[in-house]
Scaffold this motif. Structure first.
Motif, short mmCIF file in Angstrom:
data_model
loop_
_atom_site.label_atom_id
_atom_site.label_comp_id
_atom_site.label_asym_id
_atom_site.label_seq_id
_atom_site.Cartn_x
_atom_site.Cartn_y
_atom_site.Cartn_z
N ARG A 1 0.84 -1.21 0.00
CA ARG A 1 0.00 0.00 0.00
C ARG A 1 0.88 1.26 0.00
NH1 ARG A 1 -5.42 -0.07 1.00
NH2 ARG A 1 -5.30 2.06 1.85
N ILE B 1 -1.28 4.04 -2.09
CA ILE B 1 -2.71 3.87 -1.85
C ILE B 1 -3.08 4.61 -0.57
CG2 ILE B 1 -4.56 2.19 -1.43
CD1 ILE B 1 -2.87 0.14 -2.98
N LYS B 2 -4.02 5.52 -0.66
CA LYS B 2 -4.40 6.33 0.49
C LYS B 2 -5.37 5.59 1.41
CE LYS B 2 -3.93 10.58 -2.24
NZ LYS B 2 -4.65 11.76 -2.80
N GLY C 1 -8.53 4.44 3.16
CA GLY C 1 -9.90 4.36 2.67
C GLY C 1 -10.01 3.85 1.25
N GLU C 2 -8.89 3.88 0.50
CA GLU C 2 -8.89 3.34 -0.86
C GLU C 2 -8.64 1.83 -0.85
OE1 GLU C 2 -7.23 7.26 -3.32
OE2 GLU C 2 -5.92 5.54 -2.99
N LYS C 3 -9.21 1.15 -1.83
CA LYS C 3 -9.05 -0.30 -1.91
C LYS C 3 -7.65 -0.67 -2.41
CE LYS C 3 -13.88 -1.60 -2.68
NZ LYS C 3 -14.83 -2.30 -3.59
N ASP C 4 -7.18 -1.83 -1.98
CA ASP C 4 -5.89 -2.33 -2.46
C ASP C 4 -5.99 -2.63 -3.95
OD1 ASP C 4 -5.00 -2.27 0.15
OD2 ASP C 4 -5.42 -4.38 0.54
N ASP C 5 -4.87 -2.50 -4.65
CA ASP C 5 -4.81 -2.91 -6.05
C ASP C 5 -4.10 -4.27 -6.17
OD1 ASP C 5 -2.24 -2.22 -5.47
OD2 ASP C 5 -2.03 -0.71 -7.05
#
Length: 408
Positions: A250, A255-256, A258-262
């Motif tokens: 993350r 990745i901030k 609250g954002e979903k993992d990629d």
């Protein structure tokens, strides 16, 4: 003592003949309890052994990092989103920055048609370091694995699964031959031993392995990877390493909160969660079924023994009058109740073993009959018989012979 025992057994057999239906119902109650217990334990043990073997195929202490959002349902991987953000550098960072990581192998999976002559099949090509085969406990049957030099230069060499060799070469030695992978000719240098499906449900025998550089540059022409295999030094640290991988990726992928993992991090437990839950539920239901059956069998024995005592008061009085002791009467009734339960247990053991073997054969499960649980079922049936017959035995032994003889 042996003569007394013989007489007691003769009386038990006579009682069985006189009370056929009641005795049969009591026997069946205990039989079903024993049957349920043995079947439940045997099948549960077999499923656990199968799971253990599947984990071995999956790889020892292995964590798999996949690009995009992945969900596991019934052991199968289902992709909900894709991403191109996973890089070789991520694998290097995982190995260098996270404790308890033995190795982190970057990999690229791609499905392509594979052709030889007029035969074409769809296969998954896995570009990965040659140490991956050892990581996944894969063995070479013919030929060899690609070398470090071939990896560095991205040579078009491949190691194929057993089914690929069988279907495309029909008994012919495939080593040294060429396959077309999406119009790219690749030379076969090795064939793997047959393995079957692994924990993720993927058939290992239809896979093709090639150096990572070959897969990403010569076959797919991409600059990213889609899988990282992470080996942990001890299975106790798998949850810890999984958490640290998520934190590290993350951060690296910006990745901030609250954002979903990629990406998705999967462990053997993720693949086996539903299977373990199913085994657990099956064990609980089997235990409940066995307990209820033993309880019903015990109540049946208790009721039939009370009826037998009431109907044999005169007989008990005569036996007491000719010298039988209270202990003789009590022993007889305890043996009768135990005989009923042990007879039921023998029937239950036979049926339990029969059904377990049938299930093992029908579903190709490993043999897992437990001798210890067969012994436990005998002990439980004897205990059920003794406990159920205790009150009737005490009642029978306390009958006053004078009062009993007056009823004649």
């Amino acid at each position: 003592m042996s003569h007394r025992l013989f007489l007691i057994i003769a009386v038990i057999i006579r009682i069985f003949k006189e009370y056929k239906v009641r005795s049969a119902l009591s026997v069946l109650g205990v039989a079903f309890g024993t049957f349920a217990l043995i079947t439940m334990v045997s099948i549960s043990n077999s499923l656990q052994e199968k799971s253990r073997k599947e984990v071995e195929k999956f790889g020892k202490n292995l964590i798999v990092v996949k690009s995009g959002q992945i969900k596991v349902f019934r052991g199968r991987v289902h992709s909900f989103s894709t991403a191109t953000t996973l890089k070789v550098a991520d694998a290097q960072a995982i190995q260098q920055q996270i404790d308890h990581v033995v190795k982190a192998l970057p990999s690229y999976h791609v499905s392509y048609p594979v052709r030889k002559g007029g035969t074409t099949i769809l296969s998954t090509i896995i570009g990965v370091d040659n140490s991956y085969l050892q990581l996944k406990n894969l063995s070479i049957k013919e030929g060899r694995v690609y070398t470090d030099r071939e990896e560095e230069t991205g040579e078009k060499v491949i190691v194929v699964g057993a089914k690929i060799a069988q279907e495309l070469f029909k008994g012919e030695d495939p080593v040294g031959k060429t396959l077309l992978i999406f119009r790219v000719p690749c030379r076969i240098i090795g064939v793997l031993e047959e393995r079957g499906a692994d924990l993720s449900g993927e058939d290992q025998d239809i896979l093709i392995y090639t150096p990572l550089k070959t897969a990403v540059r010569r076959l797919a022409n991409v600059d990213y990877i889609n899988t990282i295999y992470v080996q942990v030094d001890d299975d106790r640290y798998i949850p810890y390493v999984k958490r640290k991988i998520k934190e590290l990726l993350r951060k690296r992928h910006l990745i901030k909160a609250g954002e979903k993992d990629d990406f998705t991090v999967l462990t053997p437990d993720d693949y086996m969660r539903m299977e373990k839950e199913a085994i657990h539920i099956f064990s609980i239901l089997g235990s409940v079924s066995a307990t209820i059956s033993f309880l019903i069998g015990g109540i049946g024995i208790l009721s039939i023994m009370i009826l037998i005592v009431n109907e044999r008061i005169e007989e008990i009085g005569i036996r007491r009058a000719v010298g039988a002791k209270k202990s003789d009467i009590m022993l007889q009734f305890l043996m009768e109740s135990s005989f009923i339960s042990i007879t039921g247990s023998l029937i239950g053991v036979f049926l339990g073993i029969l059904l377990s073997e049938a299930v093992f054969f029908a579903f190709n499960l490993p043999e897992a009959l437990s001798v210890s649980w067969i012994v436990i079922s005998f002990v439980l049936s004897a205990v059920v018989g003794i406990i159920s017959g205790l009150y009737p035995a005490v009642k029978a032994s306390s009958i006053n012979p004078v009062d009993a003889l007056r009823r004649l």
